[in-house]
Scaffold this motif. Structure first.
Motif, PDB file in Angstrom:
ATOM      1  N   PHE A  13     -23.195 -20.694 -22.045  1.00  0.00           N
ATOM      2  CA  PHE A  13     -22.768 -19.991 -20.841  1.00  0.00           C
ATOM      3  C   PHE A  13     -22.214 -18.615 -21.208  1.00  0.00           C
ATOM      4  CE2 PHE A  13     -21.609 -19.404 -16.638  1.00  0.00           C
ATOM      5  CZ  PHE A  13     -20.261 -19.168 -16.487  1.00  0.00           C
ATOM      6  N   ILE A  17     -23.619 -14.945 -20.251  1.00  0.00           N
ATOM      7  CA  ILE A  17     -22.802 -13.905 -19.620  1.00  0.00           C
ATOM      8  C   ILE A  17     -22.912 -12.618 -20.415  1.00  0.00           C
ATOM      9  CG2 ILE A  17     -20.413 -13.214 -19.269  1.00  0.00           C
ATOM     10  CD1 ILE A  17     -19.799 -15.826 -18.148  1.00  0.00           C
ATOM     11  N   LEU A 313     -26.976   4.303 -20.358  1.00  0.00           N
ATOM     12  CA  LEU A 313     -25.790   5.100 -20.089  1.00  0.00           C
ATOM     13  C   LEU A 313     -24.950   5.166 -21.359  1.00  0.00           C
ATOM     14  CD1 LEU A 313     -26.647   4.079 -17.151  1.00  0.00           C
ATOM     15  CD2 LEU A 313     -24.258   4.427 -16.590  1.00  0.00           C
ATOM     16  N   PRO A 314     -24.617   6.373 -21.820  1.00  0.00           N
ATOM     17  CA  PRO A 314     -23.748   6.445 -23.006  1.00  0.00           C
ATOM     18  C   PRO A 314     -22.403   5.782 -22.782  1.00  0.00           C
ATOM     19  CG  PRO A 314     -24.720   8.571 -22.529  1.00  0.00           C
ATOM     20  CD  PRO A 314     -25.024   7.698 -21.360  1.00  0.00           C
ATOM     21  N   ALA A 315     -21.894   5.792 -21.562  1.00  0.00           N
ATOM     22  CA  ALA A 315     -20.605   5.165 -21.281  1.00  0.00           C
ATOM     23  C   ALA A 315     -20.691   4.484 -19.930  1.00  0.00           C
ATOM     24  CB  ALA A 315     -19.485   6.194 -21.284  1.00  0.00           C
ATOM     25  N   THR A 316     -19.992   3.363 -19.796  1.00  0.00           N
ATOM     26  CA  THR A 316     -19.897   2.691 -18.508  1.00  0.00           C
ATOM     27  C   THR A 316     -18.461   2.598 -18.022  1.00  0.00           C
ATOM     28  OG1 THR A 316     -19.838   0.578 -19.642  1.00  0.00           O
ATOM     29  CG2 THR A 316     -21.975   1.331 -18.851  1.00  0.00           C
ATOM     30  N   VAL A 317     -17.534   3.243 -18.724  1.00  0.00           N
ATOM     31  CA  VAL A 317     -16.140   3.289 -18.294  1.00  0.00           C
ATOM     32  C   VAL A 317     -15.828   4.751 -18.002  1.00  0.00           C
ATOM     33  CG1 VAL A 317     -13.754   2.823 -18.913  1.00  0.00           C
ATOM     34  CG2 VAL A 317     -15.556   1.307 -19.712  1.00  0.00           C
ATOM     35  N   TYR A 414     -17.220   0.712 -14.701  1.00  0.00           N
ATOM     36  CA  TYR A 414     -15.775   0.675 -14.470  1.00  0.00           C
ATOM     37  C   TYR A 414     -15.310   2.087 -14.133  1.00  0.00           C
ATOM     38  CZ  TYR A 414     -15.512  -3.912 -16.697  1.00  0.00           C
ATOM     39  OH  TYR A 414     -15.672  -5.228 -17.017  1.00  0.00           O
ATOM     40  N   HIS A 477      -5.151  -7.106 -11.047  1.00  0.00           N
ATOM     41  CA  HIS A 477      -5.532  -8.410 -11.570  1.00  0.00           C
ATOM     42  C   HIS A 477      -4.307  -9.204 -12.003  1.00  0.00           C
ATOM     43  CE1 HIS A 477      -7.411 -10.858 -14.998  1.00  0.00           C
ATOM     44  NE2 HIS A 477      -7.852 -11.391 -13.883  1.00  0.00           N
ATOM     45  N   GLY A 529      -0.927  -5.186 -14.287  1.00  0.00           N
ATOM     46  CA  GLY A 529      -2.030  -4.747 -15.135  1.00  0.00           C
ATOM     47  C   GLY A 529      -3.358  -5.013 -14.476  1.00  0.00           C
ATOM     48  N   ASP A 530      -4.337  -4.184 -14.807  1.00  0.00           N
ATOM     49  CA  ASP A 530      -5.692  -4.363 -14.305  1.00  0.00           C
ATOM     50  C   ASP A 530      -6.635  -3.606 -15.227  1.00  0.00           C
ATOM     51  OD1 ASP A 530      -8.139  -3.797 -12.415  1.00  0.00           O
ATOM     52  OD2 ASP A 530      -6.946  -5.368 -11.463  1.00  0.00           O
ATOM     53  N   THR A 531      -7.921  -3.990 -15.177  1.00  0.00           N
ATOM     54  CA  THR A 531      -8.885  -3.325 -16.049  1.00  0.00           C
ATOM     55  C   THR A 531      -9.098  -1.873 -15.665  1.00  0.00           C
ATOM     56  OG1 THR A 531     -10.619  -4.209 -14.634  1.00  0.00           O
ATOM     57  CG2 THR A 531     -10.124  -5.414 -16.630  1.00  0.00           C
ATOM     58  N   MET A 533      -6.761   0.036 -14.255  1.00  0.00           N
ATOM     59  CA  MET A 533      -5.460   0.680 -14.144  1.00  0.00           C
ATOM     60  C   MET A 533      -5.118   1.271 -15.495  1.00  0.00           C
ATOM     61  SD  MET A 533      -2.033  -1.107 -12.759  1.00  0.00           S
ATOM     62  CE  MET A 533      -0.464  -0.269 -12.691  1.00  0.00           C
ATOM     63  N   SER A 536      -1.088   0.367 -16.932  1.00  0.00           N
ATOM     64  CA  SER A 536      -0.531  -0.981 -16.830  1.00  0.00           C
ATOM     65  C   SER A 536       0.799  -1.024 -17.572  1.00  0.00           C
ATOM     66  CB  SER A 536      -1.499  -1.996 -17.435  1.00  0.00           C
ATOM     67  OG  SER A 536      -2.744  -1.930 -16.794  1.00  0.00           O
TER      68      SER A 536
END
Lengths: 687, 121
Positions: A13, A17, A313-317, A414, A477, A529-531, A533, A536
């Motif tokens: 699993f 993911i 994509l070089p970055a996803t954040v 993100y 979160h 806290g959050d991904t 934020m 945090s």
């Protein structure tokens, strides 16, 4: 056993993911570094040598290990002798890359032998190696006659092993069909077509094309759009994994498409799905898997069916506070530049909602860096996790090459930012009337602490607000409110939100059992806290002094705290040794009095000697007796001195040992002096 | 400064604790070790250890499950005579802000594992 099975399923699993989130990029320098590590220059066979040289050739690696001399020697040996047809095949493969110096007559002899093998071959693998070798000789020695006079017969022999579902059998007496064998067969058929002296009948070629379409009907698919081939019967002879099976089919289909006219109507999304399969496995740790991956990508890079284009994509954040730009790169699978095209951001929606945040936008193209970018995020893109949907539109549709761009490409994104914390209040309320007993306004960015007190009939209320950079309410979160007793017992509460405000009300009357009726000072701690934020925090708000009632007799006991390994294995406390107190001593005057009393007998002894008339008249006058007399008296004095030393510092054993020696000495000198005195006295009497 | 960056999956079977020990032995002052650690816990199968403050900053990974931590055990303790009595030691624990949860869903109940009680190696 059930636990292991559950763990294994959970592992699968987790792997699925991880696979779903992976966005494969084209081949990069990481592949080149891995190639230099995997292929270190020592090969146990020509097959391995060919795989290494082929990988270096595809990835254009310059500083590869120099293996030309030793490998060419093996090539010449294998081509000169009567090697098996597989070794001939790989020797010719290596020679195709290294261009070793081989005599032209050797090629003629090999070609004659291989033609006979093609006619007599009874298995697919033999035909594959024989025909493949002849194709290689055709490329390397143009003057050698490699044409097949009975190409139709060879074509028919290979085709006779095909099955109705597009797969192939290895031989006529082997009922097992294989997808891997289909790849070998297609490659061999392509070789027969290129070696035919007269053209193969078009209807036979069309039949094979239909076989290819049927083969692609049985392709496997992952949820993320990745396609791959796999064997149906696990555990058969020489079972091949999905990577080598897929690689074999890619080799066969691209080889067949290259030598035939017209098009093979394979869907572009399946070609792109195959490319994503090879890119999605990352960098394999096995040399053969690495070779299969790289060569398949090289064949897909430039094939007649359709060339896949990879959007990455070089970055996803992306950070709103740093004003990051959305950047997209479109390449072929080996990293080459794509043809002129346009990247559209078709849609962008939150990962937990379906309302669209961005409507169709076209990305600008940066010619120098080869990047499509979005100048700035629109104002309705706030912090959060999104799914961006991209589409690629090629400019010139009438080009010679056919490209596969896929439909809509979904990429998780993100968008992070700094969350503003405001309107923080903490208050102690009366339980009955709801009136505010104590209320304090907090500055969560500062360092002020609160000090509150409450009893079990009161409540504690804490509230604050979180705002995104664009002014919307934010739900993190992690929003934990923690009370930690001075004995290290902790209680965690989740702060829920009512509208835009986060609020938690602790009714201590209902919590006395949860707190185990433990009164005392509790530290108040807030964690947010959050991904998405960027700020945090964990913040100590202050303390509250709780006055709870006594625990009833049947209340639950406090659970024991986990033992800290540091306190168990760390250094112990310093030991302060307690010695016995010194005993009481008598006064000094009393000690001196007894000292005088002890000395009285000695004085009495001296007085006694004087009254007895002790004198030195009988001391001998001659030299030798005088010496003995002197030594005798010296020994007596030494014994007396020893008594004093024994009293002061010596122990009994040392004293006895010394007395022994002195006693012997005194015995000797005493005897001599007494003998002298006795003889002197007797002389005096006789006179 | 000791730094260990690791990802903790509760139901991940892979256990590579030896890598960390070897790293400690070879380089006692500066350790960078990427580690998958198993803590068998009967919670949500998708629960992982999340740290929204001490995470490895990455351009392509934003779910804060790759944790950076430096709360190592005292290095002298590993080489003292206590090591013979206790083959299992808490070498590394999480920071106080860490907790275990499913990173894709909101937390509505207090998690049973938070802070330094999460043992990572």
């Amino acid at each position: 056993m059930a636990r292991n099975l559950g763990g294994l399923l959970a592992l699968l699993f987790a792997v699925s993911i991880c696979g779903a989130v992976t966005i494969p990029g084209p081949v990069s320098d990481a592949h080149r570094s891995a190639a230099l590590e995997l292929f270190d220059g020592s090969f146990s066979s020509l097959e391995e040598a060919y795989e290494a040289l082929r990988v270096f050739e595809i990835l254009t690696i310059g500083n590869k290990p120099d293996v030309s001399t030793t490998t060419c020697k093996k090539v010449v040996e294998n081509l000169g002798s009567s090697s098996p047809v597989k070794d001939l095949f790989y020797a010719l493969k290596v020679n195709d890359i290294l261009k070793c110096k081989v005599n032209g007559d050797v090629f003629k002899d090999i070609a004659l032998r291989l033609k006979a093998t093609v006619n007599d071959a009874s298995t697919l693998v033999e035909m594959y190696y024989s025909i493949g070798s002849l194709v290689l000789i055709k490329d390397q020695a143009s003057d050698v006659d490699v044409l097949l006079t009975d190409a139709d017969g060879s074509f028919h022999s290979i085709k006779a092993l095909s099955q109705s579902d597009g797969r192939w059998r290895y031989s006529s007496n082997n009922p097992e069909s294989s997808t891997y064998a289909a790849g070998l067969a297609l490659e061999a058929l392509a070789g027969v077509i290129s070696l035919a002296s007269s053209e193969i009948d078009q209807s036979r070629v069309n039949t094979v094309k239909n076989d290819i379409l049927k083969l692609f009907d049985s392709i496997e698919k992952y949820d993320d759009g990745t396609f791959y081939f796999d064997e149906k019967f696990v555990g058969g002879r020489e079972h091949q994994g999905s990577l080598s099976t897929t690689s074999s089919v890619v080799r066969g289909v691209t080889a067949f498409a290259a030598v035939t006219s017209g098009k093979i109507n394979l869907p572009g999304d399946k070609i792109l799905g195959l490319a994503n399969f090879f890119l999605g496995i990352g960098i394999p740790g096995d040399a053969k898997d690495f070779f299969n991956q790289v060569e398949s990508l090289a064949l897909l890079e430039n094939n007649k069916v359709s060339i896949p284009l990879v959007l990455s994509l070089p970055a996803t954040v992306y950070s709103l506070s740093k004003k990051d730009q959305l950047k997209v790169r479109v390449n072929t699978v080996l990293g080459s530049a794509a043809p002129p095209l346009t990247v559209k951001l078709v849609q962008a929606f939150r990962s937990n909602a379906k309302d669209s945040a961005i409507e169709s936008k076209e990305l600008q193209y940066d010619q120098n860096n080869g990047i499509h970018f979005l100048e700035a995020f629109p104002d309705n893109v706030d912090v959060g996790t999104y799914v961006f949907v991209f589409e690629i539109a090629l400019h010139d549709s009438a080009g010679e090459k056919v490209y596969a761009t896929g439909g809509q490409i979904h990429v998780p994104i993100y968008v992070t930012g700094i969350i503003k914390v405001s309107n923080a209040e903490i208050a102690v309320l009366d339980s009955d009337l709801g009136s505010v007993e104590t209320q304090k306004t907090l500055d969560l960015a500062g360092n002020d602490d609160v000090s509150l007190s409450a009893n079990h009939l009161q409540k504690l209320r804490f509230s604050f607000q979180l705002t995104t950079p664009h002014g919307h309410a934010f739900k993190p979160h992690q929003a934990f409110f923690k009370l930690k007793h001075e004995t290290k017992h902790e209680h965690i509460f989740v702060v829920g939100n009512t509208g835009r405000k986060f609020e938690i009300i602790l009714d201590f009357l209902g919590l006395v059992e949860k707190f185990y009726y433990l009164s005392g000072r509790y530290d108040i701690e807030l964690t947010v806290g959050d991904t998405v934020m960027e700020n945090s925090f964990l913040r100590l708000l202050g303390e509250v002094d709780l006055d709870l009632p006594e625990a009833p007799e049947k209340a639950a006991r406090l659970p024991p705290l986990p033992v800290d390994p540091y306190s168990r294995y760390g250094p112990k406390a310093e030991i302060a040794h307690l010695f016995r107190a010194p005993e009481k001593r008598p006064p000094q005057e009393l000690s001196l009095t007894f000292l005088g009393l002890i000395l009285l007998p000695f004085i009495g002894f001296l007085v006694g000697l004087l009254r007895l008339g002790v004198n030195l008249k009988n001391f001998p006058s001659s030299a030798v007796p005088a010496t003995y007399a002197f030594l005798f008296h010296l020994g007596i004095a030494a014994v007396l001195l020893l008594y004093v030393l024994f009293w002061l510092k010596l122990d009994l054993f040392t004293t006895l040992k010394t007395v022994g020696f002195l006693g012997a000495f005194l015995l000797f000198v005493g005897h001599r002096i007494l003998s002298h005195l006795a003889s002197t006295s007797s002389k005096l009497k006789s006179a | 400064m000791l730094t260990l960056v690791l990802r903790v999956h509760f139901t991940h079977i892979k256990l590579t604790i030896d890598i960390c020990y070897v790293s400690i032995l070879w380089c006692c002052n500066l350790i960078t070790c990427y580690l998958d650690v198993t803590i068998w816990h009967f919670q949500d199968p998708a629960a992982v250890v999340v740290d929204h403050s001490g995470y490895a900053v990455s351009a392509t990974e934003g779910d804060h499950t790759l944790i950076a931590s430096d709360d190592f055990i005292n290095i002298n303790l590993l080489f003292s005579r206590y090591m013979q009595q206790a083959p299992v030691l808490k070498v590394l624990s999480a920071s106080p802000i860490t907790f275990s949860a499913n990173p894709k869903s909101k937390v509505t109940t207090p998690p049973s594992l938070t802070g330094t009680s999460i043992i990572q190696a």
